[in-house]
Design an enzyme around this catalytic site. Structure first.
Site, mmCIF file in Angstrom:
data_model
loop_
_atom_site.group_PDB
_atom_site.id
_atom_site.type_symbol
_atom_site.label_atom_id
_atom_site.label_comp_id
_atom_site.label_asym_id
_atom_site.label_seq_id
_atom_site.Cartn_x
_atom_site.Cartn_y
_atom_site.Cartn_z
ATOM 1 N N GLU A 124 0.945 -1.133 -0.076
ATOM 2 C CA GLU A 124 -0.031 0.155 -0.054
ATOM 3 C C GLU A 124 1.072 1.279 0.115
ATOM 4 O O GLU A 124 1.513 1.385 1.122
ATOM 5 C CB GLU A 124 -1.030 -0.029 1.330
ATOM 6 C CG GLU A 124 -1.864 0.702 1.168
ATOM 7 C CD GLU A 124 -2.757 0.922 0.158
ATOM 8 O OE1 GLU A 124 -2.965 1.672 -0.449
ATOM 9 O OE2 GLU A 124 -3.543 -0.357 0.116
ATOM 10 N N CYS A 138 -2.105 8.878 3.248
ATOM 11 C CA CYS A 138 -1.773 8.374 1.862
ATOM 12 C C CYS A 138 -3.007 9.075 1.125
ATOM 13 O O CYS A 138 -2.911 9.013 -0.225
ATOM 14 C CB CYS A 138 -1.500 6.955 1.784
ATOM 15 S SG CYS A 138 -2.461 6.001 2.713
#
Lengths: 453, 522
Positions: free
Chosen positions: B286, B320
C-alpha cells in the site's frame, strides 16, 4: 415522557385545546384550508408520494442556481429524472423534450421559473430593501416578522465580515422603514413591556468560519466579536436580535455564546434578544433548565425570548448519528417529540416573566395547546407569542392574527444561491409524511389532528 | 465460539459533547507518568533490551515517548525462526479459535482506547479526533477480519458430480513480515498483522521507527487476546531491520504500507529466491498517492470547500489518502480558489493535544524540510494564495499552504509531498481533469464534486483510482464501508477492510476424492 401535571385539569385542558383548535381551523382562509393544496407546485404532490421522484426534484432544485445556462439546467433535470423508475406523465414528457437539444433552453427556462416561483413562496426578497413591501403588508394585516438573512456557508473571515455587515445594514434599514408603520398594540407590547418591531434572526455559524464541533470555544470567541457590534446597533435602534439554532454540531457553541454575551454588563439591559430551544432534541429539557437557571441568576431585562421549535435538522441529526454509531440525539417517534414540545411549552409558560416565550409551530395541536395552557394557568394571550414560517404557515398566521394573537412570521431574505439550503429544508418538511401540514392536506379530521400526542 | 453479531464500526468519540471531551485530559494525565515507554525486542516469550532507538513527540522533540531496543539481524533471524515454530500450532487451530483471539484483542483495546489514543497524540502528533479514529479503526480491523476469516474458512462451493468429492479451502502461506508506517500507528499495523494472523500465518512485525510505542501496544493486545507469543514477534528498528526481514528466505508474505521507493525496493528484494527457498514471496503493498479532487462547474462550493480543506490539511496532510491537488472547472475556479485560500488562512496550527488544532506538526525534521522544499518550489514556479505563517517555534511544524498557477510538469503537482501543501489547478472541463488524473503514476484516492449524475457516471468509469469519493472528503475510509487501497504505483490493489483482503495471506488448496469403489458410490 412523564407528564408533570397529571390531574383533573387534563380533561379541561384537552377540551380547551379542541375548542381553540377548532376555532383556529375555522378561521383559516376559506380559499385554502389546506396549505399544501395551496402550493401550486404540483411537483410537491407527486414528490410526497414517491421517494425517488422526491429525491430527483430536490436534487434539481438544489442544483438550479449552480447551472450555467438553460441548456445546462435542462440536462440536469433530464439526468435526475432518468433515475426515477416511473416518472409521472407530465415529467416523462419533460424528459422527452429535454432529450431534444433545441428544446432544452425552453425546458430549462420553464424549470428555472418553477424553482424561482417555489423559492418566492419561502423567500421574500433578495435584500432587506426589496423585502420591505412584504413586511409592511404583513404588519398592516396584524402580523409581525423576523427577518433571516440567508447566506452561503461561512468558511472565511471576509465571509463572516460580510454577513455581519448585512445584518447591520438590515437592522438599520428595517428600523428606518418600520418606524413609519402604524402602531399595533397587540404586536408591540406584552405585560412585561415594549416589544420591538424590528426583529432580525442571526446565525452564529455565519458570524465565524471557526465553528468546530470538537472545539466550540474557538468559534464562540470569534463569533462574539462580530455579534457584540450588532447587539450595540440593535440596542441603539430599539431592535430585537434573535440567535438562531442550527444542527447539534454547533449547539454548544451557540448556547454558551448566548448565555455568556448576555451576561456581559454591557448587554444586561438590552437589546431585546432571544434564543432557540429545539424540542426534537432528547436533552432539550435539560437545556431549558440551564436557560431558566441562567435567567433567574442574571435577572436580565428585558428577559430573553425563548423560541420553541421542533427543529429543522432531524434527518441530518439521525444520519450523522447513525454514520458515527452514536445514539440518536433526537426523538425518533413523532409522538414523543410532540409530547416533549408540549412539556417544554408548559415549563416555559410557567417560567414567565423570567423569560418570554415564542411557540413556533405549524402543528395546530401544539399551538392550541400553548394557548389553552396559558389561559388555564391565568396567563394573558399577549404573553404568548406564536411564530410561523413564511410560505408554510401562511394560513395559520392569518387565523392567529384574526383571533387577536401576536403572531410573528419568520421571513428569509436572500438570493436563490444562498437560499437553496433553506429552501430544500422547507420542502423536505413540507413533503415529509409525518408533517402536520401534510396530514392536514390529506384531509385528516380535525379530531385526529387535535388529539393529544 | 458462538456466532458473532454482525460487524459494526466502533463508534468514534462524540467529541461535540463537553463531558466526552473532558475525558481526554484525564487519559493524557494517566499516560504521562508512564512515559517514556520501554519497548523491548519481543521474540516468542523472550524479551531483549539493548541499544536504544528513541521516538519523540513531534510537537516537542525533547520529549521522549518510547525507548525501544533496536533489533539486529540476529534478532530478525531468531524472530523468523520463532515464527516458523509458532506457525505449526497456530495454523492448526480452528479458524473460529483464531478469530476469537482477535475479538478479545479488540476488547482489550476498547478498554484502553483513550490511553492508547493519548499515546498516538504524543508519539505521532495525531490530533485527538484522529488518534481516537485510529484506535477505532484498529478495533474495526480485528472485528472485521475475525468475521471474514470464519467465512473464508468455509471455502467456496464447487461443482460436485456423482463419484467425486471436490473441496476447496484456504491455507495460511507461512511466515508473514509486516512492515508498517507511523501515520496510522495502530490501525495499519493492526490491519496487516491481524489479517495475517487470523488466516493462520505467524507474524514478525517491524513497525516504523517513529512509532514503536504504538506497535508495542498492538502486540500486547494481540497476546492478551490469546495469540501465542510464538506467532507474533516485534522487532523495532530502522530500514536495515526491514530489509533483513524482507530478504529472509523463510518469509512467505510481506505486507508493507509506506512510500513508493521503499515499496519498489521491497518488491525487487522479494523477487530474489534465496538458495533453499522453495516459494515465491508475495508482496502486499500500500504505497503513496497524489490524490486529486475534481470540482465541476455545478459543484456546491459550500460543501466542496470545507471537504477539500479538511482532506488536504487534517493531520498535516500526512495520510496516503490526503488531497494534494484540486482540479477545478474554469467557470468556478476564481471563486473556489478564493474560498479555499480563505478557509486555509483560518486553519489553526498547533499541538496535537489541543482540540482546536487543525494542523499538527509533521512527523520529523526531515519531513519538515521536505515540505518546506516543495513550498519554496511552489513559490518559485507558481503563486502562493494562502500560507499560515503563525506556527509554534518548537516542533516540526509546517505552515499550511495553498499554491496555484503551477506549470503542469511541476514536481509540486506530480510528486507525493505528504504534508500540508495543496495545489489548485484549473481545467477546461471534467474530461481534461480525468486526463490529468490518468497521467499520474499514482491511483489511490480521488474526489469528485459534481451534481449531474452523468458526470458522476463518466468519472467513475474513467478513473483509475482505488477509492473515488463523490461529493465528500476523500479521507477517512471506514472498515467494511470503504475497503481501502490503490492501483498503479499506489499499491497492489489489495483492499484493506474489504471482503477480499484476507486472500492475500492464504493459498488455495483443492482436494478431489474419488468416491467410487467397485461401482459403488461410498
Amino acid at each position: 415522557m412523564t407528564d408533570p401535571h397529571p390531574d383533573p385539569d387534563d380533561d379541561q385542558l384537552e377540551r380547551s385545546i379542541r375548542q381553540i383548535g377548532a376555532d383556529l381551523a375555522s378561521a383559516f382562509p376559506s380559499s385554502a384550508r389546506h396549505p399544501l393544496r395551496s402550493l401550486d407546485a404540483r411537483a410537491m404532490d407527486f414528490a410526497s408520494a414517491d421517494q425517488e421522484l422526491k429525491a430527483a426534484l430536490f436534487r434539481f432544485v438544489d442544483v438550479t442556481p449552480a447551472c450555467r445556462s438553460l441548456d445546462d439546467l435542462a440536462r440536469h433535470l433530464r439526468e435526475f429524472l432518468r433515475e426515477v423508475p416511473e416518472a409521472p406523465p407530465p415529467l416523462a414528457a419533460a424528459m422527452r423534450i429535454a432529450d431534444v437539444k433545441a428544446a432544452r433552453p425552453a425546458v430549462g427556462a420553464a424549470a428555472a421559473a418553477g424553482v424561482r416561483h417555489m423559492a418566492h413562496r419561502f423567500i421574500i426578497g433578495e435584500t432587506p430593501a426589496s423585502a420591505l413591501g412584504v413586511l409592511s403588508d404583513l404588519w398592516h394585516h396584524g402580523v409581525a416578522s423576523s427577518v433571516d438573512l440567508l447566506g452561503e456557508a461561512t468558511v472565511t473571515q471576509p465571509e463572516a465580515d460580510r454577513y455581519a455587515a448585512r445584518c447591520d445594514e438590515a437592522l438599520r434599514e428595517l428600523a428606518r422603514a418600520e418606524a413609519g408603520w402604524p402602531s399595533r398594540d397587540v404586536l408591540e407590547r406584552d405585560s412585561i413591556g415594549a416589544i420591538p418591531r424590528t426583529n432580525v434572526s442571526v446565525k452564529i455559524s455565519a458570524l465565524t468560519p471557526l465553528l468546530r464541533p470538537d472545539a466550540p470555544e474557538l468559534g464562540r470567541r470569534d463569533a462574539a466579536e462580530r455579534l457584540r457590534p450588532l447587539l450595540r446597533r440593535a440596542d441603539a435602534l430599539g431592535a430585537h436580535i434573535h440567535i438562531d439554532m442550527e444542527s447539534l454540531d454547533s449547539r454548544e457553541a451557540v448556547f454558551d455564546l448566548v448565555l455568556d454575551v448576555f451576561s456581559e454588563e454591557e448587554f444586561a439591559r438590552g437589546p431585546s434578544a432571544g434564543m432557540v430551544l429545539q424540542a426534537y432534541l432528547r436533552d432539550s429539557p435539560e437545556q431549558l433548565e440551564r436557560i431558566l437557571a441562567w435567567a433567574a441568576e442574571s435577572g436580565r431585562t428585558p428577559p430573553l425570548t425563548v423560541r420553541l421549535v421542533k427543529g429543522a435538522y432531524w434527518d441530518h441529526e439521525l444520519v450523522q448519528a447513525t454514520q458515527h454509531g452514536w445514539p440518536a440525539p433526537v426523538f425518533e417517534v413523532k409522538a414523543e417529540c410532540d409530547r416533549n414540545f408540549e412539556a417544554l411549552t408548559r415549563r416555559l409558560l410557567e417560567a414567565r416573566p423570567a423569560v418570554r416565550i415564542a411557540v413556533a409551530s405549524h402543528n395546530l395541536r401544539s399551538v392550541a395547546h400553548a394557548i389553552a395552557y396559558n389561559r388555564m394557568i391565568g396567563g394573558e394571550d399577549r404573553d404568548l407569542e406564536l411564530q410561523v414560517l413564511r410560505g408554510l404557515g401562511d394560513q395559520l398566521q392569518d387565523a392567529l392574527a384574526s383571533r387577536g394573537f401576536r403572531v410573528r412570521t419568520y421571513c428569509p431574505v436572500g438570493d436563490l444561491v444562498a437560499g437553496m439550503a433553506y429552501l430544500v429544508r422547507r420542502l423536505l418538511e413540507n413533503t415529509s409524511n409525518e408533517s402536520f401540514l401534510h396530514e392536514q392536506a390529506r384531509g385528516t379530521s380535525l379530531d385526529v389532528l387535535l388529539a393529544a400526542p | 465460539m458462538s456466532t458473532l453479531p454482525a460487524f459494526a464500526n466502533e463508534p468514534v468519540l462524540e467529541l461535540r459533547r463537553a463531558p466526552v471531551r473532558a475525558q481526554l485530559q484525564d487519559a493524557m494525565d494517566a499516560l504521562s507518568p508512564k512515559l517514556p515507554l520501554r519497548v523491548p525486542v519481543m521474540i516468542g516469550s523472550g524479551e531483549r533490551t539493548g541499544a536504544e532507538l528513541l521516538s519523540t513527540d513531534p510537537g516537542e522533540p525533547g520529549r521522549v515517548v518510547a525507548v525501544s531496543t533496536r533489533a539486529t539481524e540476529d534478532d530478525v533471524a531468531a524472530a523468523v525462526q520463532e515464527a516458523e515454530r509458532g506457525l505449526r500450532t497456530w495454523r492448526a487451530l480452528p479458524a473460529a479459535k483464531r478469530a476469537s483471539a482477535l475479538i478479545r484483542a479488540a476488547a482489550w483495546l476498547r478498554e484502553r482506547r483513550l490511553e492508547v489514543a493519548a499515546l498516538e497524540v504524543r508519539e505521532c502528533a495525531k490530533p485527538w479526533p484522529e488518534a481516537d479514529g485510529d484506535v477505532c479503526e484498529a478495533i474495526d480491523f480485528l472485528e472485521y477480519y475475525a468475521r471474514s476469516a470464519i467465512e473464508l474458512d468455509a471455502g467456496p462451493d464447487l461443482l460436485q458430480v456423482p463419484g467425486e468429492r471436490n473441496d476447496m479451502h484456504y491455507a495460511p502461506r507461512g511466515v508473514a513480515a509486516v512492515i508498517s508506517p507511523w501515520n496510522f500507528p495502530l490501525a495499519i499495523p493492526c490491519g496487516m498483522t491481524s489479517a495475517a494472523l487470523v488466516t493462520g500465518n505467524a507474524v514478525v512485525l517491524k513497525p516504523a521507527e517513529q512509532s514503536p510505542g504504538c506497535a508495542h501496544v498492538l502486540v500486547r493486545a494481540l497476546r492478551a487476546g490469546g495469540v501465542p507469543a510464538s506467532a507474533i514477534s516485534l522487532v523495532a528498528g530502522e530500514g536495515d531491520v526491514g530489509a533483513a526481514l524482507v530478504a529472509h528466505p523463510s518469509v512467505h508474505t510481506i505486507a508493507f504500507t509506506g512510500s513508493l521507493p521503499v515499496g519498489l525496493e521491497i518488491t525487487a528484494a522479494a523477487g530474489t529466491v534465496a538458495p533453499g527457498q522453495n516459494h515465491i514471496k508475495r508482496v502486499v503493498s500500500e504505497l503513496g498517492g497524489k490524490n486529486c479532487v475534481i470540482v465541476d462547474s455545478d459543484a456546491d462550493l459550500d460543501d466542496a470547500v470545507p471537504a477539500i480543506v479538511s482532506s488536504a490539511f487534517v493531520y498535516a496532510g500526512q495520510k496516503c489518502s490526503a488531497a494534494a491537488r484540486v482540479l477545478v472547472h474554469d467557470a468556478i475556479a476564481d471563486q473556489l480558489i478564493e474560498r479555499v485560500a480563505g478557509a486555509a488562512r483560518v486553519l489553526v496550527v498547533g499541538q496535537a493535544d489541543e482540540l482546536a488544532t487543525d494542523v499538527p506538526p509533521v512527523i520529523e525534521r526531515s519531513a519538515q524540510e521536505r515540505v518546506n522544499r516543495y513550498a519554496a518550489l511552489a513559490r518559485e514556479q507558481g503563486r502562493i494564495v494562502a500560507r499560515v505563517e503563525a506556527v509554534p517555534d518548537r516542533g516540526w511544524f509546517c505552515p499550511p499552504t495553498v499554491a496555484i498557477e503551477l506549470p503542469r510538469d511541476s514536481p509540486v503537482l506530480n510528486e507525493e509531498i505528504f504534508g500540508p501543501l495543496l495545489a489548485i489547478d484549473r481545467v477546461r472541463d471534467v474530461e481534461d481533469a480525468c486526463d490529468i488524473v490518468d497521467g499520474l503514476p499514482y491511483a489511490l484516492t480521488g474526489g469528485l464534486f459534481a451534481r449531474d449524475p452523468a458526470t458522476v457516471r463518466y468519472v467513475r468509469q474513467r478513473t483509475p483510482v482505488g477509492n473515488l469519493y463523490v461529493n465528500r472528503g476523500i479521507t477517512g475510509a471506514m472498515v467494511g464501508r470503504q475497503p481501502f487501497g490503490g492501483n498503479r504505483l499506489s499499491g497492489t490493489g489489495s483492499k484493506a477492510g474489504g471482503p477480499d483482503y484476507l486472500r492475500q495471506f492464504v493459498e488455495p488448496h483443492v482436494v478431489t476424492e474419488n468416491t467410487m469403489r467397485h461401482g459403488l458410490v461410498v
